[in-house]
Design an enzyme around this catalytic site. Structure first.
Site, short mmCIF file in Angstrom:
data_model
loop_
_atom_site.label_atom_id
_atom_site.label_comp_id
_atom_site.label_asym_id
_atom_site.label_seq_id
_atom_site.Cartn_x
_atom_site.Cartn_y
_atom_site.Cartn_z
N TYR A 447 19.63 41.58 52.86
CA TYR A 447 20.57 42.62 52.84
C TYR A 447 19.82 44.04 53.05
O TYR A 447 20.14 45.03 53.95
CB TYR A 447 21.04 42.82 51.11
CG TYR A 447 22.00 44.16 51.06
CD1 TYR A 447 23.15 43.86 51.11
CD2 TYR A 447 21.31 45.18 50.42
CE1 TYR A 447 24.04 44.99 51.11
CE2 TYR A 447 22.05 46.36 50.15
CZ TYR A 447 23.45 46.13 50.36
OH TYR A 447 24.15 47.49 50.05
N LYS A 451 20.93 46.60 56.29
CA LYS A 451 21.24 47.99 56.08
C LYS A 451 20.46 48.90 56.69
O LYS A 451 20.87 49.91 57.22
CB LYS A 451 21.57 48.13 54.42
CG LYS A 451 22.46 47.73 53.88
CD LYS A 451 23.75 48.02 54.49
CE LYS A 451 24.94 47.33 53.74
NZ LYS A 451 26.37 47.62 54.14
#
Length: 541
Positions: A447, A451
């Site tokens: 994650y 991002k």
């Protein structure tokens, strides 16, 4: 000073009808007089319609049966099923408060209690209606309307000389969204001048002058009635005031609505010290709040069926955009689209899996087929699958990147082609605070990395496309308060997060709404490739 006696339009109509009938039965009455009486009767019908058509209401708490000569009209509690209506004047004021989104209201002089009851019901809980009169007049009225007591905290009374109260407001720097001025009192023109000259009425605020015509007596040329003379003076002052624009409505004793114009300097000669440039007039002659409006724009929001995406849908829709709610789950997209339609926002639900290029293209085709183009692309869909780095599987890595970065890139590319072709567009990507720091103690390698890629992708596209009319920016939220993180097993983790946030709380989805409207509007036209971080200061520690 007591209010003058009101004569209802209906009563005038009845008397004219009797006079017309008498004239028709009397042989010696000139035909011209009969014709004039008929025209006068026809005119009252038009006035009656304009007045009573304002009287319908969807209020569910109370209604008011008004006797024209009673200041505190009889108030009766009704059931929802009866769907009662308040008097025309009160319903009009209620609508004005709602349309102006008024929080601060000033009433100068005596006020009809049913009108007050109609307004206080729609004033927000943090709003206030200030009653400025020589003496209190709510005591008897509140006894007749028990449901009014629950709104009593929204009422502030300032009793005593009105001029002294107005000076106090001015000294405290107060201003009001709506000011109601009762013309049926001594020297109303002086109160009007004070309000305008001391900026008690905010810019673009509304001033409502009640009893402005006194049933036409304000037009009498030869009168010694001091009350009428005061009203005539007030009308003359208002008509000669270049700071306002006005309209007169045939409600009760006559109602003048005045709107303060933001600018009243005309011609080429500027007063001393005034620079009439774009700062003064507004960029392209638009005020700053107007530049945040999205009227006529078409937007889509991926992941719009819940959480941040749902909040973005409502924010962009409230700012004026048509909204396509895009989600993987049909029921969620439908639910948010239905919410928007209840608010009068043009919306549609679209089902798409952003990890599939064909779904993205079908989604854009549907939006363009319905609304012609896309101006705002809000790429918000994302997933998070936590695991220690040494245990992160290739499947988890690929699935995370397929949605968070690959899918976002495909959305940017497909929407970008439309926007580049039309020479205008706003792309807003949802990144994360995890693009700046390594949030802890949770472990989320895939994650965090995805991002960080969103930010770099945004920066790259932002520099490539700005000179072709397309701006690309991203928003990096902090940890957002959702039902998911309130589970028992996550409570210790939430407490740890709170110690790392200077703001002392988690983000709410509503904390992000103004940012997406700003980035979608022309007010941010000089911003591109920017990562707008909204995390309560967490990335600073």
């Amino acid at each position: 000073m007591p209010h003058y006696t009101e004569i209802s339009i209906r009563s005038i109509a009845e008397m004219l009808k009797r006079a017309r009938d008498i004239a028709h039965r009397t042989p010696d009455v000139p035909e011209e007089l009969r014709t004039c009486l008929q025209k006068a009767l026809d005119a009252t019908r038009g006035l009656e319609l304009s007045s009573t058509s304002l009287g319908s209401s969807n209020r569910t708490t109370s209604s008011v049966d008004c006797h024209q000569n009673d200041l505190f009209c009889e108030t009766k509690i009704k059931t929802k099923e009866e769907q009662p209506s308040c008097d025309a004047e009160g319903q009009l004021y209620r609508m004005l408060v709602q349309m102006m989104r008024a929080r601060r209201i000033l009433v100068i002089g005596m006020f009809n209690f049913p009108c007050l009851l109609a307004m206080v019901d729609v004033v927000p809980d943090d709003g206030k209606i200030t009653l400025c009169a020589p003496q209190s007049y709510l005591g008897e009225a509140t006894q007749k309307a028990p449901d009014f007591l629950s709104h009593r905290k929204k009422i502030r009374e300032k009793n005593g000389p009105i001029t002294d109260s107005l000076k106090e407001f001015a000294a405290m720097g107060e201003d009001f969204d709506i000011v109601f001025l009762d013309a049926d009192q001594r020297s109303p023109a002086e109160y009007y001048r004070f309000v305008m000259e001391n900026h008690l009425l905010r810019m673009d605020g509304m001033l409502c002058v009640r009893n402005a015509l006194m049933k036409g007596r304000g037009y009498l040329e030869n009168t010694a009635d001091e009350n009428v003379l005061d009203v005539k003076t007030l009308n003359q002052v208002i008509n000669s005031d270049p700071r306002t624009e006005q309209v007169i409505l045939p409600v009760q004793g006559g109602l003048i609505l005045l709107r303060r114009q933001s600018l009243c300097i005309h011609g080429e000669t500027s007063p001393r010290g005034v620079v009439k440039d774009e700062v003064f007039w507004g960029f392209r002659e638009c005020r700053i709040l107007d530049r945040l409006q999205l009227d006529g724009k078409v937007a889509y929001i991926t992941g719009g069926g819940q959480g941040i995406g749902r909040a973005f849908c409502h924010a962009l829709g409230e700012a004026g955009a048509k909204v396509a709610v895009v989600d993987l789950i049909p029921a969620k997209a439908d639910a948010v689209a239905h919410e928007l339609s209840l608010k009068g926002i043009k919306s549609m639900a679209v089902v798409a899996d952003v990890s599939k290029p064909e779904d993205i293209q079908k989604m854009l085709d549907k939006v363009v087929a319905k609304w012609g183009t896309v101006h705002i692309a809000c790429n918000n869909a994302g997933i998070n699958m936590n695991s220690p780095s040494e245990e992160t599987s290739l499947e988890e890595w690929d699935k995370t990147f397929s949605v968070n970065l690959r899918g976002l890139f495909l959305c940017c590319q497909a929407a970008g082609r439309i926007m580049l072709n039309q020479g205008y567009g706003k792309i807003i990507n949802t990144a994360s605070m995890a693009s700046l720091i390594v949030p802890h103690p949770q472990k989320q390698l895939a994650y965090n990395t995805s991002k960080a890629g969103v930010v770099k992708l945004t920066q790259t596209l932002g520099t490539e496309w700005i000179n072709r009319g397309v701006r690309v920016n991203c928003i990096s939220p902090g940890i957002v308060d959702t039902p998911l993180i309130h589970s028992e097993e996550l409570k210790p983790l939430v407490q740890r997060w709170l110690t790392d946030i200077p703001a002392g709380r988690l983000a709410q989805v509503t904390d992000l709404q103004a940012a997406v409207v700003y980035l979608a509007s022309e007010a941010s036209d000089y911003m591109t490739g920017h990562n707008l971080v909204i995390e309560g200061g967490q990335s600073l520690w």
